[in-house]
Design an enzyme around this catalytic site. Sequence first.
Site, PDB file in Angstrom:
ATOM      1  N   ASP A 200     -68.481 -26.499  -6.453  1.00 63.94           N
ATOM      2  CA  ASP A 200     -67.019 -26.471  -6.555  1.00 63.94           C
ATOM      3  C   ASP A 200     -66.434 -25.068  -6.540  1.00 63.94           C
ATOM      4  OD1 ASP A 200     -66.692 -29.192  -6.490  1.00 63.94           O
ATOM      5  OD2 ASP A 200     -66.634 -29.452  -8.664  1.00 63.94           O
TER       6      ASP A 200
ATOM      7  N   TYR B 113     -60.944 -34.260  -9.988  1.00 59.22           N
ATOM      8  CA  TYR B 113     -61.233 -33.644 -11.281  1.00 59.22           C
ATOM      9  C   TYR B 113     -60.165 -32.635 -11.666  1.00 59.22           C
ATOM     10  CZ  TYR B 113     -66.109 -35.211 -11.008  1.00 59.22           C
ATOM     11  OH  TYR B 113     -67.249 -35.957 -10.935  1.00 59.22           O
TER      12      TYR B 113
END
Length: 441
Positions: free
Chosen positions: A118, A199
């Site tokens: 990420d 997220y």
Amino acid sequence: MRVNSNTKARTRAAAGLTVAALAAGATAGAGPATAQPKAAPAAAAAAADCSAAYRIEQKLSSGTTWRMCWRYDGKAGLVLEKISYQPKGEPKPIRVLNSARLGQIHVPYDDGSVEYDDLTGFDFAQGLMNLAPGECPGGTIKTVKVPDSWNEDPNVKGLCTTTRSRGHAYRMQGDTANKVFQAQGKDLLVYTVNQVGWYEYMTEWRFQDDGTITMNVGATGSLSWDDYDAGDGRGWPIGKGASAKATSHSHNAFWRLDFALDGSTKNRVEQYDSTVSAPTRGQRAPTTKTTRTKVTKETAGDSKAYRWWRMVSATGKNKDGHARSYEIVPGVTTKYPGRSYTKRDLYVTQYNKCELFASHNPGNCGPGAGKSVDKWVNGQTLTHPVVWMNIGFHHIARDEDQQPMPVHWQGFSIAPRDVTAMNPLTPAELGWQNGHWRPRR
């Protein structure tokens, strides 16, 4: 919460919705705020060594002062630098870290369909979210200029600094039945929220008044609406019946800590292991022996019972003449065995300015250097050690994860060991009880 090719577009849209929701009064966080961080006085500039806009300084009600600088990196997000700790009774700040930041968030899915890095691969830093005042109770929200921002305005009100109570710092019954020594602990809390797909990662740094630093990543947000096709053993049914299974996945969070105890990077690394032996004849109980191993070369290590590590100052001692150090305190982890760089809990590498991310490192570190932290452990002598900590979480979704998903935390701490001669919060009345003391008559 699978991420797909439309994530960037969804992130932009979600960011707008989130800002609107925050403006309407949505709040986050746990625990009461106790005081608003004060602006650092001009005299602190030398200690923090950065301009006022990028300086964080907080004197907690117990007398401890934390100082640091901050900056925002285009991949790592929030970076804290030149971190120092000054408890009451210490004449000057004690430098702890050169820098502290995330080193990667690696997210592989249980069905083998996809995995993500990420920080280096999915624009973690560009997903910095605006924070509403209610999310930073009693504190200050600083404006961050986001490099390579997707938005027309790269300036995001996204860095919260505030204080929190954490409960008892200590409690001790005194020599008389009616005397109790107790104190409530206080923390400086520094955090950001970054959105990646579905997220929202809360990157939290807690600086305690006893010198402990705790770093956590909390994942919240939403279960992805298009990720309900997992097979048996690789997902969990969410919603009515058992036809739709949300795919399970792991979050492997890495932190990168560049220590500089007492201002020097020439720190020493030590590993301690204890062995327990059964009682021999004449003994009432098992015996335990602890041994020290000096770690002089780059290493990869695993947490286990009766094992711990510490970083030792090469130059500083406390008032008792003991070398200052910080102990590494791993948090709860589920170690992911699927990749070489996630198979170990801790790595210690020799400092290299291009070794910045634990996996898919974008820098060119030279021929054969590799792109992940495990490849950098190749026998170099440690003269400037850097610590990489890997804490994993296996997320098997549940009905309670909707909607929104409660925060699930993962992280670890570093705790002072012999940084001060006594508990830095010791009340004056007990200040004489240092070492092998005996009751006064």
